[in-house]
Design a protein around this motif. Structure first.
Motif, PDB file in Angstrom:
ATOM      1  N   MET A  46       0.856  -1.171   0.000  1.00 43.88           N
ATOM      2  CA  MET A  46       0.000   0.000   0.000  1.00 43.88           C
ATOM      3  C   MET A  46       0.903   1.235   0.000  1.00 43.88           C
ATOM      4  SD  MET A  46      -3.162   0.968   2.512  1.00 43.88           S
ATOM      5  CE  MET A  46      -3.862  -0.603   2.197  1.00 43.88           C
ATOM      6  N   LYS A  47       0.676   2.098  -1.010  1.00 44.30           N
ATOM      7  CA  LYS A  47       1.548   3.250  -1.163  1.00 44.30           C
ATOM      8  C   LYS A  47       0.851   4.587  -0.919  1.00 44.30           C
ATOM      9  CE  LYS A  47       4.490   0.888  -4.426  1.00 44.30           C
ATOM     10  NZ  LYS A  47       4.912   0.742  -5.788  1.00 44.30           N
ATOM     11  N   LYS A  48      -0.443   4.668  -1.245  1.00 45.97           N
ATOM     12  CA  LYS A  48      -1.126   5.956  -1.136  1.00 45.97           C
ATOM     13  C   LYS A  48      -2.553   5.767  -0.645  1.00 45.97           C
ATOM     14  CE  LYS A  48      -0.836  10.179  -3.667  1.00 45.97           C
ATOM     15  NZ  LYS A  48      -0.592  10.812  -4.954  1.00 45.97           N
ATOM     16  N   ILE A  49      -2.928   6.613   0.326  1.00 47.24           N
ATOM     17  CA  ILE A  49      -4.263   6.572   0.918  1.00 47.24           C
ATOM     18  C   ILE A  49      -4.909   7.935   0.758  1.00 47.24           C
ATOM     19  CG2 ILE A  49      -5.581   6.246   3.050  1.00 47.24           C
ATOM     20  CD1 ILE A  49      -3.173   4.519   4.048  1.00 47.24           C
ATOM     21  N   LEU A  50      -6.107   7.953   0.200  1.00 51.32           N
ATOM     22  CA  LEU A  50      -6.878   9.187   0.065  1.00 51.32           C
ATOM     23  C   LEU A  50      -7.851   9.262   1.233  1.00 51.32           C
ATOM     24  CD1 LEU A  50      -8.507  10.620  -3.112  1.00 51.32           C
ATOM     25  CD2 LEU A  50      -9.796  10.488  -1.020  1.00 51.32           C
ATOM     26  N   VAL A  51      -7.883  10.404   1.903  1.00 52.05           N
ATOM     27  CA  VAL A  51      -8.800  10.606   3.023  1.00 52.05           C
ATOM     28  C   VAL A  51      -9.729  11.766   2.697  1.00 52.05           C
ATOM     29  CG1 VAL A  51      -9.002  10.934   5.522  1.00 52.05           C
ATOM     30  CG2 VAL A  51      -6.918   9.920   4.580  1.00 52.05           C
ATOM     31  N   ALA A  52     -11.027  11.496   2.752  1.00 50.75           N
ATOM     32  CA  ALA A  52     -12.023  12.534   2.504  1.00 50.75           C
ATOM     33  C   ALA A  52     -12.132  13.404   3.750  1.00 50.75           C
ATOM     34  CB  ALA A  52     -13.377  11.899   2.194  1.00 50.75           C
ATOM     35  N   ILE A  53     -12.001  14.719   3.551  1.00 50.97           N
ATOM     36  CA  ILE A  53     -12.024  15.653   4.677  1.00 50.97           C
ATOM     37  C   ILE A  53     -13.168  16.639   4.497  1.00 50.97           C
ATOM     38  CG2 ILE A  53     -10.743  17.457   5.912  1.00 50.97           C
ATOM     39  CD1 ILE A  53      -9.444  14.700   6.179  1.00 50.97           C
ATOM     40  N   ASP A  54     -14.116  16.626   5.438  1.00 55.76           N
ATOM     41  CA  ASP A  54     -15.183  17.627   5.434  1.00 55.76           C
ATOM     42  C   ASP A  54     -15.189  18.422   6.737  1.00 55.76           C
ATOM     43  OD1 ASP A  54     -16.244  15.852   7.250  1.00 55.76           O
ATOM     44  OD2 ASP A  54     -18.104  15.497   6.148  1.00 55.76           O
ATOM     45  N   PHE A  55     -14.131  18.256   7.521  1.00 55.56           N
ATOM     46  CA  PHE A  55     -13.899  18.983   8.773  1.00 55.56           C
ATOM     47  C   PHE A  55     -14.861  18.591   9.890  1.00 55.56           C
ATOM     48  CE2 PHE A  55     -12.808  21.876   5.186  1.00 55.56           C
ATOM     49  CZ  PHE A  55     -11.441  21.676   5.236  1.00 55.56           C
ATOM     50  N   SER A  56     -15.594  17.520   9.722  1.00 60.97           N
ATOM     51  CA  SER A  56     -16.533  17.041  10.736  1.00 60.97           C
ATOM     52  C   SER A  56     -15.809  16.119  11.720  1.00 60.97           C
ATOM     53  CB  SER A  56     -17.664  16.260  10.059  1.00 60.97           C
ATOM     54  OG  SER A  56     -17.153  15.040   9.538  1.00 60.97           O
ATOM     55  N   PRO A  57     -16.456  15.796  12.851  1.00 58.86           N
ATOM     56  CA  PRO A  57     -15.878  14.801  13.760  1.00 58.86           C
ATOM     57  C   PRO A  57     -15.629  13.456  13.062  1.00 58.86           C
ATOM     58  CG  PRO A  57     -17.614  16.006  14.873  1.00 58.86           C
ATOM     59  CD  PRO A  57     -17.657  16.422  13.422  1.00 58.86           C
ATOM     60  N   ALA A  58     -16.478  13.112  12.104  1.00 61.87           N
ATOM     61  CA  ALA A  58     -16.286  11.864  11.356  1.00 61.87           C
ATOM     62  C   ALA A  58     -14.984  11.915  10.542  1.00 61.87           C
ATOM     63  CB  ALA A  58     -17.482  11.608  10.438  1.00 61.87           C
ATOM     64  N   ALA A  59     -14.639  13.073  10.020  1.00 63.92           N
ATOM     65  CA  ALA A  59     -13.392  13.224   9.271  1.00 63.92           C
ATOM     66  C   ALA A  59     -12.187  13.084  10.194  1.00 63.92           C
ATOM     67  CB  ALA A  59     -13.359  14.565   8.539  1.00 63.92           C
ATOM     68  N   VAL A  60     -12.317  13.545  11.428  1.00 66.54           N
ATOM     69  CA  VAL A  60     -11.236  13.393  12.407  1.00 66.54           C
ATOM     70  C   VAL A  60     -11.001  11.907  12.671  1.00 66.54           C
ATOM     71  CG1 VAL A  60     -10.515  13.850  14.784  1.00 66.54           C
ATOM     72  CG2 VAL A  60     -11.659  15.645  13.461  1.00 66.54           C
ATOM     73  N   THR A  61     -12.081  11.165  12.884  1.00 61.71           N
ATOM     74  CA  THR A  61     -11.973   9.721  13.107  1.00 61.71           C
ATOM     75  C   THR A  61     -11.360   9.032  11.893  1.00 61.71           C
ATOM     76  OG1 THR A  61     -13.924   9.819  14.545  1.00 61.71           O
ATOM     77  CG2 THR A  61     -13.276   7.652  13.740  1.00 61.71           C
ATOM     78  N   ALA A  62     -11.791   9.435  10.691  1.00 59.06           N
ATOM     79  CA  ALA A  62     -11.254   8.845   9.461  1.00 59.06           C
ATOM     80  C   ALA A  62      -9.767   9.113   9.323  1.00 59.06           C
ATOM     81  CB  ALA A  62     -12.013   9.390   8.252  1.00 59.06           C
ATOM     82  N   VAL A  63      -9.339  10.330   9.596  1.00 66.37           N
ATOM     83  CA  VAL A  63      -7.918  10.653   9.442  1.00 66.37           C
ATOM     84  C   VAL A  63      -7.084   9.918  10.491  1.00 66.37           C
ATOM     85  CG1 VAL A  63      -7.553  12.762  10.813  1.00 66.37           C
ATOM     86  CG2 VAL A  63      -6.440  12.521   8.615  1.00 66.37           C
ATOM     87  N   GLN A  64      -7.618   9.724  11.683  1.00 60.42           N
ATOM     88  CA  GLN A  64      -6.889   8.957  12.699  1.00 60.42           C
ATOM     89  C   GLN A  64      -6.669   7.515  12.237  1.00 60.42           C
ATOM     90  OE1 GLN A  64      -9.531   9.636  16.014  1.00 60.42           O
ATOM     91  NE2 GLN A  64      -8.449  11.494  16.660  1.00 60.42           N
ATOM     92  N   GLN A  65      -7.703   6.911  11.653  1.00 53.64           N
ATOM     93  CA  GLN A  65      -7.575   5.548  11.137  1.00 53.64           C
ATOM     94  C   GLN A  65      -6.605   5.498   9.967  1.00 53.64           C
ATOM     95  OE1 GLN A  65      -8.930   2.606  12.348  1.00 53.64           O
ATOM     96  NE2 GLN A  65      -9.355   3.957  14.074  1.00 53.64           N
ATOM     97  N   ALA A  66      -6.703   6.485   9.078  1.00 55.36           N
ATOM     98  CA  ALA A  66      -5.819   6.532   7.910  1.00 55.36           C
ATOM     99  C   ALA A  66      -4.360   6.680   8.329  1.00 55.36           C
ATOM    100  CB  ALA A  66      -6.233   7.672   6.985  1.00 55.36           C
ATOM    101  N   VAL A  67      -4.095   7.480   9.339  1.00 57.66           N
ATOM    102  CA  VAL A  67      -2.725   7.667   9.826  1.00 57.66           C
ATOM    103  C   VAL A  67      -2.178   6.344  10.360  1.00 57.66           C
ATOM    104  CG1 VAL A  67      -1.343   8.740  11.650  1.00 57.66           C
ATOM    105  CG2 VAL A  67      -2.861  10.141  10.258  1.00 57.66           C
ATOM    106  N   ALA A  68      -2.990   5.617  11.117  1.00 58.71           N
ATOM    107  CA  ALA A  68      -2.543   4.335  11.665  1.00 58.71           C
ATOM    108  C   ALA A  68      -2.207   3.352  10.539  1.00 58.71           C
ATOM    109  CB  ALA A  68      -3.625   3.749  12.576  1.00 58.71           C
TER     110      ALA A  68
END
Length: 146
Positions: free
Chosen positions: A1-23
């Motif tokens: 896996m080389k690249k991950i796209l994370v959808a960001i809408d600045f909501s709490p759900a986006a914060v959770t998504a980015v935390q998972q994506a970082v891991a």
């Protein structure tokens, strides 16, 4: 896996998504692409504004989104050692997320959901549903914990 796209809408759900994506990115030493799509009113049916007003409105939206993205990254991604790219594009969110996933040849899309159901989901639609159905790569849908 080389690249991950994370959808960001600045909501709490986006914060959770980015935390998972970082891991996931840390585990695979993958790059992160944070994408916010400006839902431009002029592209929506029934929007009757002049082109001049539309351009000014878009510039204001783009400036606000750029500032919000910088704040979001500073607040939620300060400790990561991953390569992070941010991008703000106009369009319909679901369509643009799928388009960018294909264009960038990402290995995974991570998107937060708010868990709407019933009438609220029918009226609002679901960007996550669209991305899950239309994307050719795997999509991780992360539900906001709140």
């Amino acid at each position: 896996m080389k690249k991950i796209l994370v959808a960001i809408d600045f909501s709490p759900a986006a914060v959770t998504a980015v935390q998972q994506a970082v891991a996931i990115a840390e585990a695979f030493d993958a790059e992160l692409l944070l994408l916010h799509v400006l839902h431009v009113p002029a592209e929506a049916p029934g929007f009757y504004s002049s082109r001049k007003l539309g351009r000014k409105l878009f510039r204001n939206m783009e400036e606000s989104a750029t500032s919000m993205m910088a704040e979001f990254v500073a607040k939620h991604l300060k400790k990561t050692g991953q390569t992070i790219e941010t991008r703000i594009l106009p369009g319909l969110p679901g369509d643009e997320l799928v388009r960018q996933a294909q264009k960038e040849k990402v290995d995974l899309v991570v998107i937060g959901t708010r868990g709407h159901s019933g009438l609220k989901r029918l009226l609002l639609g679901s960007v996550a549903d669209h991305v899950i159905r239309a994307c050719s790569c795997p999509v991780l849908s992360v539900r906001d914990a709140s």
